[in-house]
Design a protein around this motif. Structure first.
Motif, PDB file in Angstrom:
ATOM      1  N   ALA A 263      -6.135 -37.444  15.697  1.00 16.48           N
ATOM      2  CA  ALA A 263      -6.186 -38.900  15.886  1.00 16.48           C
ATOM      3  C   ALA A 263      -6.271 -39.623  14.548  1.00 16.48           C
ATOM      4  O   ALA A 263      -5.653 -40.677  14.353  1.00 16.48           O
ATOM      5  N   ASN A 308     -11.289 -34.293  23.692  1.00 17.70           N
ATOM      6  CA  ASN A 308      -9.984 -34.732  24.207  1.00 17.70           C
ATOM      7  C   ASN A 308      -9.409 -35.809  23.303  1.00 17.70           C
ATOM      8  O   ASN A 308     -10.129 -36.594  22.686  1.00 17.70           O
ATOM      9  N   TYR A 309      -8.086 -35.840  23.240  1.00 12.87           N
ATOM     10  CA  TYR A 309      -7.402 -36.710  22.290  1.00 12.87           C
ATOM     11  C   TYR A 309      -7.584 -38.185  22.619  1.00 12.87           C
ATOM     12  O   TYR A 309      -7.722 -39.013  21.707  1.00 12.87           O
ATOM     13  N   SER A 310      -7.591 -38.534  23.879  1.00  8.87           N
ATOM     14  CA  SER A 310      -7.694 -39.952  24.257  1.00  8.87           C
ATOM     15  C   SER A 310      -8.978 -40.571  23.718  1.00  8.87           C
ATOM     16  O   SER A 310      -8.977 -41.668  23.162  1.00  8.87           O
ATOM     17  N   ASN A 311     -10.078 -39.853  23.900  1.00  2.00           N
ATOM     18  CA  ASN A 311     -11.356 -40.348  23.399  1.00  2.00           C
ATOM     19  C   ASN A 311     -11.351 -40.387  21.871  1.00  2.00           C
ATOM     20  O   ASN A 311     -11.818 -41.354  21.249  1.00  2.00           O
ATOM     21  N   GLU A 313      -8.850 -40.781  19.961  1.00  2.00           N
ATOM     22  CA  GLU A 313      -7.949 -41.849  19.520  1.00  2.00           C
ATOM     23  C   GLU A 313      -8.684 -43.187  19.445  1.00  2.00           C
ATOM     24  O   GLU A 313      -8.518 -43.952  18.487  1.00  2.00           O
TER      25      GLU A 313
END
Length: 574
Positions: A263, A308-311, A313
């Motif tokens: 990220a 996880n990538y979303s968090n 990011e």
């Protein structure tokens, strides 16, 4: 305005030893000048790392940690508020969890309210989390009061640190630090995150002895964090650190890294396959550091811990925004500092051997960066002060070759023991606190000691060059081969070159970057860029020839790759 002369020095040719004959001579010379003269020194595999047993107390600390994992004790990692501390914390927390520790948490001192390292306040915070074992990372070697508070609370403390030890060591259960007395570890330059990594190697070995499942953990999976923290802390890239950084870079380039690092690469617009060590230092690390400088380093740690990538990011974007705020504050402070120095009405021969700067309006979270920028601008050791939340002035120091900053503070302390309540650090960087009423006397003593320790040559800005290149070196394959010889960094400097070029084009891009087209003596046309130039001096259309010190880089744009010169110094020849 102070105008400092620049002395461009070419590194002397040396014996190239047993480096491969098929390697271009210029590359063999570059390596040999940096102490690499044998083929095996180019082998940066983990098998060539020294054994953890050479690190004093590592096995004692590892046994205590395994006891805590097996007994399901609460382990608290006591971190630090810079990128080395953040990566060390994330490394220790995530690896211990992978090893089966179900009750691992962390606490980090607040730069503004707690000060540096393990303090009694931080011990109380750890107690509130139910801690039964404290492990410091990137700190602790000077934290006598904090260790005493933990001992009084019957909490074992394991110190992992890399900073220089004082005359007395804290009474911790175990101290893992290559810079403590009677430690035979060959690398004294390893970063805090490297020390933490080595302790975890010892923990895994202890797990094997006990036939515990933790022995199956592949620690190589965390080398991305080790590389980031090592480069961020600007430690010397000796053989050990070069291996750790190179192995971490390879994992990041192949996509095997934390979601948080992915990220951060995205928000800084860096492509993982082309990542260089300098990208870790100049793009990723400042965003993690921004959390500790302006807000709470927990933000940076959580980004690195995110599964996880979303968090990750979301957190990386917040770090990016904080870094933007940090840059605005830094710019204002740097301009204020430069104006202060210019008002001294001195030329370079009258400039003090050391600069001590203080403004009531300055932000304590950014003074270290400002000290570094002023040091670079005026080539003087620089100590900047800002008001702290505890009523003391907070100081951050940056030095030049020839003056060991922590030794200077130690010398001042020996002359007047009551002057500086707290200080610590390295040769090139240090921190301190002192009452405002002590500032004038501190300034007087600091300038006096610096004047005694530095000679005229130390105070002259020098730029080192690996010489002049012929036209055959301005090719993509040559630059790619040069880049593969890295990682480059502190103590293993990226090669710079110098030559006289003819100006073909010059124009300002962005706010203050100079974009150039140059012609070499043998007729090669080259793109070049100089960052942060004085726009009152450049562009200068009257200049036809210029002496340039530069680094070679590859510029990737719209699917095309070409060689570009990154200009470090411009000297017009008219």
């Amino acid at each position: 305005m102070v105008d400092l002369a620049v002395d461009i020095q070419r590194r002397a040719d040396v014996e190239v030893g047993n480096l491969p004959a098929e390697m271009p001579l210029v590359l063999r010379q570059i390596l040999a000048r940096r102490g690499v003269s044998e083929v095996n020194q180019l082998d940066l595999r983990v098998q060539h790392l020294p054994h953890f047993q050479q690190l004093r107390d590592s096995e004692k600390a590892a046994a205590r940690i395994m006891d805590a994992i097996i007994a399901d004790q609460v382990i608290c990692i006591c971190g630090d508020f810079d990128a080395d501390g953040a990566t060390s914390t994330a490394l220790m927390v995530s690896v211990l969890q992978a090893m089966g520790a179900s009750k691992v948490n962390y606490c980090v001192p607040n730069r503004f309210t707690d000060g540096y390292g393990l303090s009694p306040n931080l011990v109380r915070a750890a107690q509130q989390q139910g801690a039964e074992l404290l492990i410091t990372v990137d700190s602790g070697i000077s934290c006598h009061a904090g260790v005493a508070a933990a001992n009084a609370a019957e909490l074992d403390v394991i110190i992992t640190d890399h900073h220089l030890a004082g005359a007395e060591l804290p009474p911790a259960f175990a101290i893992v630090n290559p810079n403590q007395p009677e430690c035979d570890f060959p690398s004294k330059a390893i970063a805090g995150v490297g020390v933490a990594f080595y302790l975890l190697l010892a923990v895994r070995a202890e797990a094997r002895l006990r036939q515990h499942a933790a022995a199956q953990v592949n620690l190589a999976d965390w080398l991305d964090l080790v590389a980031l923290g090592t480069v961020a802390d600007v430690v010397k890239l000796d053989g050990v650190n070069r291996i750790l950084v190179q192995q971490g870079l390879q994992r990041i380039r192949s996509g095997h890294c934390r979601p948080g690092i992915k990220a951060l690469l995205a928000v800084t617009q860096r492509e993982a396959p082309r990542l260089q060590a300098s990208d870790l230092g100049f793009a990723l690390a400042p965003r993690i550091n921004a959390a500790g400088r302006l807000d709470d380093m927990a933000l940076g740690i959580e980004c690195l811990l995110s599964a996880n990538y979303s968090n990750a990011e979301v957190l990386a974007q917040q770090l990016n925004e904080l870094n933007g705020q940090r840059r605005e504050i830094e710019t204002e402070m740097r301009e204020s500092a430069a104006q202060y120095v210019s008002q001294l009405q001195l030329d370079s021969s009258e400039l003090p051997a050391l600069l001590v700067l203080h403004q009531e309006s300055w932000h304590q979270g950014v003074i270290g960066i400002v000290a570094g920028r002023v040091k670079e601008q005026f080539h003087r050791p620089t100590i900047t002060f800002a008001p702290g939340d505890d009523g003391l002035l907070k100081g951050s120091a940056r030095s030049i070759p020839g003056l060991h900053m922590r030794d200077l503070l130690e010398r001042i302390h020996s002359l007047e023991p009551e002057l500086i309540p707290r200080f610590g650090g390295h040769a090139m960087a240090a921190g301190l606190s002192l009452p405002a009423e002590n500032l004038a006397r501190f300034k007087e003593l600091a300038e006096q000691v610096a004047q005694e320790w530095l000679n005229e040559q130390d105070l002259k800005r020098q730029i080192w060059s690996d010489g002049e290149l012929d036209g055959s070196c301005f090719s993509v394959p040559f630059v790619e081969q040069l880049q593969r010889l890295g990682p480059w960094g502190q103590g293993f400097p990226e090669p710079s070159f110098d030559a006289i070029f003819e100006f073909v084009q010059q124009r300002i891009v962005g706010q203050n970057h100079l974009k150039l087209v140059l012609r070499s003596d043998d007729g090669v046309m080259l793109d070049a860029i100089a960052f942060n130039v004085d726009t009152q001096k450049w562009p200068d259309l009257a200049v036809r020839q210029v002496k340039i010190v530069y680094k070679l880089q590859l510029n990737h744009f719209r699917g095309r790759t070409n060689v570009q010169l990154l200009v470090e110094h411009l000297q017009p020849l008219r």
